[in-house]
Design a protein around this motif. Structure first.
Motif, PDB file in Angstrom:
ATOM      1  N   GLY A 256       0.818  -1.206   0.000  1.00 54.83           N
ATOM      2  CA  GLY A 256       0.000   0.000   0.000  1.00 54.83           C
ATOM      3  C   GLY A 256       0.851   1.255   0.000  1.00 54.83           C
ATOM      4  O   GLY A 256       2.034   1.227   0.346  1.00 54.83           O
ATOM      5  N   MET A 257       0.234   2.345  -0.427  1.00 54.82           N
ATOM      6  CA  MET A 257       0.896   3.657  -0.439  1.00 54.82           C
ATOM      7  C   MET A 257       0.055   4.627   0.379  1.00 54.82           C
ATOM      8  O   MET A 257      -1.145   4.758   0.150  1.00 54.82           O
ATOM      9  CB  MET A 257       0.985   4.191  -1.869  1.00 54.82           C
ATOM     10  CG  MET A 257       2.001   3.460  -2.726  1.00 54.82           C
ATOM     11  SD  MET A 257       1.753   3.876  -4.462  1.00 54.82           S
ATOM     12  CE  MET A 257       2.783   5.325  -4.558  1.00 54.82           C
ATOM     13  N   ALA A 258       0.719   5.311   1.293  1.00 57.84           N
ATOM     14  CA  ALA A 258       0.000   6.296   2.115  1.00 57.84           C
ATOM     15  C   ALA A 258      -0.221   7.572   1.302  1.00 57.84           C
ATOM     16  O   ALA A 258       0.393   7.776   0.264  1.00 57.84           O
ATOM     17  CB  ALA A 258       0.810   6.599   3.370  1.00 57.84           C
TER      18      ALA A 258
ATOM     19  N   GLY B 210       6.002   1.994   2.696  1.00 57.02           N
ATOM     20  CA  GLY B 210       7.049   2.944   3.046  1.00 57.02           C
ATOM     21  C   GLY B 210       7.916   3.301   1.858  1.00 57.02           C
ATOM     22  O   GLY B 210       8.401   2.425   1.157  1.00 57.02           O
ATOM     23  N   MET B 211       8.055   4.606   1.633  1.00 59.56           N
ATOM     24  CA  MET B 211       8.885   5.146   0.552  1.00 59.56           C
ATOM     25  C   MET B 211       9.878   6.134   1.172  1.00 59.56           C
ATOM     26  O   MET B 211       9.947   6.258   2.393  1.00 59.56           O
ATOM     27  CB  MET B 211       7.986   5.852  -0.486  1.00 59.56           C
ATOM     28  CG  MET B 211       6.909   4.928  -0.991  1.00 59.56           C
ATOM     29  SD  MET B 211       5.532   5.656  -1.928  1.00 59.56           S
ATOM     30  CE  MET B 211       6.306   6.812  -3.031  1.00 59.56           C
ATOM     31  N   SER B 212      10.620   6.845   0.328  1.00 53.83           N
ATOM     32  CA  SER B 212      11.678   7.726   0.854  1.00 53.83           C
ATOM     33  C   SER B 212      11.218   8.629   1.996  1.00 53.83           C
ATOM     34  O   SER B 212      11.887   8.752   3.009  1.00 53.83           O
ATOM     35  CB  SER B 212      12.257   8.603  -0.256  1.00 53.83           C
ATOM     36  OG  SER B 212      12.975   7.807  -1.164  1.00 53.83           O
ATOM     37  N   HIS B 213      10.062   9.264   1.826  1.00 48.61           N
ATOM     38  CA  HIS B 213       9.676  10.281   2.799  1.00 48.61           C
ATOM     39  C   HIS B 213       8.889   9.728   3.993  1.00 48.61           C
ATOM     40  O   HIS B 213       8.659  10.441   4.952  1.00 48.61           O
ATOM     41  CB  HIS B 213       8.870  11.393   2.115  1.00 48.61           C
ATOM     42  CG  HIS B 213       7.576  10.897   1.545  1.00 48.61           C
ATOM     43  ND1 HIS B 213       7.531  10.194   0.365  1.00 48.61           N
ATOM     44  CD2 HIS B 213       6.313  10.975   2.001  1.00 48.61           C
ATOM     45  CE1 HIS B 213       6.266   9.877   0.122  1.00 48.61           C
ATOM     46  NE2 HIS B 213       5.514  10.334   1.097  1.00 48.61           N
ATOM     47  N   ASP B 214       8.471   8.446   3.916  1.00 54.03           N
ATOM     48  CA  ASP B 214       7.653   7.965   5.034  1.00 54.03           C
ATOM     49  C   ASP B 214       8.049   6.564   5.529  1.00 54.03           C
ATOM     50  O   ASP B 214       7.310   5.955   6.288  1.00 54.03           O
ATOM     51  CB  ASP B 214       6.154   8.008   4.653  1.00 54.03           C
ATOM     52  CG  ASP B 214       5.816   7.177   3.423  1.00 54.03           C
ATOM     53  OD1 ASP B 214       6.627   6.314   3.031  1.00 54.03           O
ATOM     54  OD2 ASP B 214       4.718   7.378   2.862  1.00 54.03           O
TER      55      ASP B 214
ATOM     56  N   GLU C 219      16.888  12.612  -7.060  1.00 53.33           N
ATOM     57  CA  GLU C 219      15.642  12.939  -7.763  1.00 53.33           C
ATOM     58  C   GLU C 219      15.612  12.278  -9.131  1.00 53.33           C
ATOM     59  O   GLU C 219      16.633  12.182  -9.802  1.00 53.33           O
ATOM     60  CB  GLU C 219      15.520  14.453  -7.952  1.00 53.33           C
ATOM     61  CG  GLU C 219      15.361  15.250  -6.656  1.00 53.33           C
ATOM     62  CD  GLU C 219      14.008  15.010  -5.978  1.00 53.33           C
ATOM     63  OE1 GLU C 219      13.038  14.653  -6.681  1.00 53.33           O
ATOM     64  OE2 GLU C 219      13.948  15.174  -4.740  1.00 53.33           O
ATOM     65  N   ARG C 220      14.429  11.831  -9.519  1.00 54.48           N
ATOM     66  CA  ARG C 220      14.279  11.265 -10.867  1.00 54.48           C
ATOM     67  C   ARG C 220      14.098  12.377 -11.876  1.00 54.48           C
ATOM     68  O   ARG C 220      13.448  13.372 -11.600  1.00 54.48           O
ATOM     69  CB  ARG C 220      13.049  10.339 -10.922  1.00 54.48           C
ATOM     70  CG  ARG C 220      13.226   9.057 -10.156  1.00 54.48           C
ATOM     71  CD  ARG C 220      11.973   8.223 -10.174  1.00 54.48           C
ATOM     72  NE  ARG C 220      10.937   8.727  -9.315  1.00 54.48           N
ATOM     73  CZ  ARG C 220      10.846   8.464  -8.003  1.00 54.48           C
ATOM     74  NH1 ARG C 220      11.731   7.669  -7.425  1.00 54.48           N
ATOM     75  NH2 ARG C 220       9.879   8.967  -7.277  1.00 54.48           N
ATOM     76  N   VAL C 221      14.650  12.159 -13.087  1.00 55.67           N
ATOM     77  CA  VAL C 221      14.431  13.115 -14.174  1.00 55.67           C
ATOM     78  C   VAL C 221      13.453  12.455 -15.142  1.00 55.67           C
ATOM     79  O   VAL C 221      13.774  11.452 -15.775  1.00 55.67           O
ATOM     80  CB  VAL C 221      15.757  13.453 -14.890  1.00 55.67           C
ATOM     81  CG1 VAL C 221      15.494  14.464 -15.999  1.00 55.67           C
ATOM     82  CG2 VAL C 221      16.768  14.003 -13.898  1.00 55.67           C
TER      83      VAL C 221
HETATM   84  C1  PLP Z   1       8.432   5.433  -7.258  1.00 54.91           C
HETATM   85  C2  PLP Z   1       7.842   4.561  -6.225  1.00 54.91           C
HETATM   86  C3  PLP Z   1       8.495   4.391  -4.988  1.00 54.91           C
HETATM   87  C4  PLP Z   1       9.745   5.130  -4.583  1.00 54.91           C
HETATM   88  O1  PLP Z   1       9.462   6.461  -4.290  1.00 54.91           O
HETATM   89  P1  PLP Z   1      10.575   7.434  -3.608  1.00 54.91           P
HETATM   90  O2  PLP Z   1       9.765   8.544  -3.083  1.00 54.91           O
HETATM   91  O3  PLP Z   1      11.482   7.849  -4.715  1.00 54.91           O
HETATM   92  O4  PLP Z   1      11.262   6.658  -2.573  1.00 54.91           O
HETATM   93  C5  PLP Z   1       7.927   3.496  -4.096  1.00 54.91           C
HETATM   94  N1  PLP Z   1       6.814   2.826  -4.385  1.00 54.91           N
HETATM   95  C6  PLP Z   1       6.164   2.968  -5.548  1.00 54.91           C
HETATM   96  C7  PLP Z   1       4.927   2.179  -5.797  1.00 54.91           C
HETATM   97  C8  PLP Z   1       6.648   3.838  -6.506  1.00 54.91           C
HETATM   98  O5  PLP Z   1       5.994   3.984  -7.660  1.00 54.91           O
END
Ligand code: PLP
Length: 224
Positions: free
Chosen positions: A154-156, A196-200, A221-223
């Motif tokens: 999941g994504m918050a 959980g991703m970079s910021h959380d 950062e992605r380009v």
């Molecule tokens: C791009 C992405 C991430 C990574 O995001 P960051 O903020 O760069 O860490 C994690 N999960 C999913 C599903 C993504 O699409």
């Protein structure tokens, strides 16, 4: 961009049992190699064509696990089933069935996570709680021998409101436990909670994540 240094710092803050998916989407193969040299073995990609191209280029690195973390279209499943290690974002019964069908053709059991929609944003994919509970209760996934349901993803919400993010991750863990205890009691492979991703990710870990997906904090950062 000191990838090795970033990896070291992030790892230092992760409990040993939490898996780190290095999200390399939009970054070149050279960046993946840098992370690989620093010990990273799990890479996450969100576009089929990009993941396949990188796999081709790096196929000699047999210990790399390729994780697909994007939205998967059914017509592209066949391109990744021969090598993908885990598909994080399975958001419908139809997609799970389609993965099973393609995986059967190559004789591989493909690991999948069911994606739950926990954020308030409308744009993020995933099953609603009701849809997810209803689907696991049907037991239909038991009839798909070429997919292995390994847990939830999941994504918050994308917000600075830490309490909201924490509540969403907490909710996902509760959902995970409920599903595990009711439907996957004897299924040892149902054990991953990808959140959980970079910021959380620190919040996600304190709420029971077993797998974090980190891109920017490792590669910059992605380009687009
Ligand atoms: C791009 C992405 C991430 C990574 O995001 P960051 O903020 O760069 O860490 C994690 N999960 C999913 C599903 C993504 O699409």
């Amino acid at each position: 961009m000191d990838i090795a240094q970033h990896l070291k710092e992030i790892r230092a803050g992760l409990p040993q049992e939490v898996k780190l998916v290095c999200v390399s989407k939009f970054h070149p193969v050279s960046a993946i190699l840098e992370a690989y040299e620093a010990g990273a073995r799990i890479f996450g990609e969100s576009r089929v064509q990009e993941m396949c191209a990188k796999y081709e280029e790096l196929h000699e690195k047999e210990d790399i696990q390729w994780h697909f973390i994007g939205h998967l279209q059914t017509n592209k499943i066949k391109n990744i089933v021969p090598f993908v290690h885990l598909i994080h974002g399975v958001d419908s019964p139809h997609l799970l069935e389609a993965i099973n069908k393609e995986a059967a053709k190559v004789g591989r059991i493909v690991n999948c996570l069911l994606q739950a929609h926990i954020a308030t944003e409308e744009t993020k994919f995933g099953f609603s709680d009701e849809e997810l509970l209803e689907y696991v209760a049907t037991g239909e996934w038991r009839n798909l021998p070429y997919v292995r349901v390994c847990g939830l993803m999941g994504m918050a919400s994308n917000t600075d409101n830490e309490e909201q993010v924490r509540a969403e991750f907490h909710h996902l863990r509760e959902l995970f436990l409920k599903i595990k205890n009711n439907y996957f009691t004897n299924v040892a492979s149902f054990k991953e909670l990808s959140m959980g991703m970079s910021h959380d990710y620190q919040i996600a870990i304190s709420e029971g994540s077993t797998m974090v997906r980190i891109g920017t904090a490792i590669f910059g950062e992605r380009v687009y």
